[in-house]
Design a protein around this motif. Structure first.
Motif, mmCIF file in Angstrom:
data_model
loop_
_atom_site.group_PDB
_atom_site.id
_atom_site.type_symbol
_atom_site.label_atom_id
_atom_site.label_comp_id
_atom_site.label_asym_id
_atom_site.label_seq_id
_atom_site.Cartn_x
_atom_site.Cartn_y
_atom_site.Cartn_z
ATOM 1 N N GLU A 46 31.773 90.467 -10.287
ATOM 2 C CA GLU A 46 32.057 91.869 -10.540
ATOM 3 C C GLU A 46 33.455 92.238 -10.074
ATOM 4 O OE1 GLU A 46 29.448 94.417 -8.285
ATOM 5 O OE2 GLU A 46 30.103 93.619 -6.362
ATOM 6 N N ASN A 58 42.103 100.743 -10.196
ATOM 7 C CA ASN A 58 40.697 101.115 -10.249
ATOM 8 C C ASN A 58 39.904 100.276 -9.266
ATOM 9 O OD1 ASN A 58 41.237 98.990 -12.159
ATOM 10 N ND2 ASN A 58 39.131 99.195 -12.876
ATOM 11 N N TYR A 59 38.853 100.888 -8.745
ATOM 12 C CA TYR A 59 37.991 100.291 -7.735
ATOM 13 C C TYR A 59 36.541 100.361 -8.183
ATOM 14 C CZ TYR A 59 41.847 100.778 -4.367
ATOM 15 O OH TYR A 59 43.045 100.700 -3.699
ATOM 16 N N ALA A 60 35.752 99.406 -7.735
ATOM 17 C CA ALA A 60 34.308 99.517 -7.874
ATOM 18 C C ALA A 60 33.831 100.688 -7.013
ATOM 19 C CB ALA A 60 33.633 98.229 -7.416
ATOM 20 N N ASP A 61 32.829 101.402 -7.487
ATOM 21 C CA ASP A 61 32.325 102.554 -6.746
ATOM 22 C C ASP A 61 31.882 102.157 -5.339
ATOM 23 O OD1 ASP A 61 30.730 104.217 -9.587
ATOM 24 O OD2 ASP A 61 32.798 104.256 -8.844
ATOM 25 N N SER A 62 31.351 100.960 -5.199
ATOM 26 C CA SER A 62 30.789 100.530 -3.922
ATOM 27 C C SER A 62 31.848 100.301 -2.845
ATOM 28 C CB SER A 62 29.981 99.242 -4.112
ATOM 29 O OG SER A 62 30.806 98.207 -4.624
ATOM 30 N N LYS A 64 35.032 102.103 -2.905
ATOM 31 C CA LYS A 64 35.965 103.231 -2.836
ATOM 32 C C LYS A 64 35.941 103.843 -1.446
ATOM 33 C CE LYS A 64 36.003 104.619 -7.702
ATOM 34 N NZ LYS A 64 35.549 105.610 -8.698
ATOM 35 N N ASP A 89 28.871 93.292 1.252
ATOM 36 C CA ASP A 89 30.183 92.832 0.769
ATOM 37 C C ASP A 89 30.307 91.316 0.824
ATOM 38 O OD1 ASP A 89 31.515 95.636 2.523
ATOM 39 O OD2 ASP A 89 31.263 95.454 0.343
#
Length: 121
Positions: A46, A58-62, A64, A89
């Motif tokens: 991912e 852009n970042y993964a929501d998890s 941010k 993580d």
């Protein structure tokens, strides 16, 4: 022709921090985007964070608010500062770069070999 060399992974306690680095080398004309992906056991790879040469990020929501991606364009290097790490993580983190080689018209995706990040007490 191109190498992506990662460093900075390891074992850290929950709440701790790590900084990953990835340096691209070879017959590089330009790099349009660099980023980080991760793959945990039994899960699909991912996107974690990605930064274009123009600055769009852009970042993964998890991640941010906890992770920060940055680039040193002069040295073809991308960093991932990871703070407030959580057991979720834990994964192998892969560097990715969209690189246009000298003499080529189009960019191609390249991947690093991966670096293990383990968050555990």
């Amino acid at each position: 022709q191109v190498q992506l060399v990662e460093s900075g992974g390891g074992l850290v306690q929950p709440g701790g921090s790590l900084r990953l680095s990835c340096a691209a080398s070879g017959s590089i004309f330009s790099i349009s985007a660099m980023g980080w992906y991760r793959q945990a056991p039994g899960k699909q790879r991912e996107l974690v964070a990605r930064k274009a040469s123009g600055g769009y990020t852009n970042y993964a929501d998890s991640v941010k608010g906890r992770f920060t991606i940055s680039r040193d364009n002069a040295n073809n290097t991308v960093y991932l500062q990871m703070n407030s790490l959580e057991p979720e993580d834990t994964a192998v983190y892969y560097c990715n770069a969209a690189i246009r080689l000298r003499g080529r018209v189009y960019a191609t995706d390249y991947w690093g070999q991966g670096t293990q990040v383990t968050v555990s007490s």
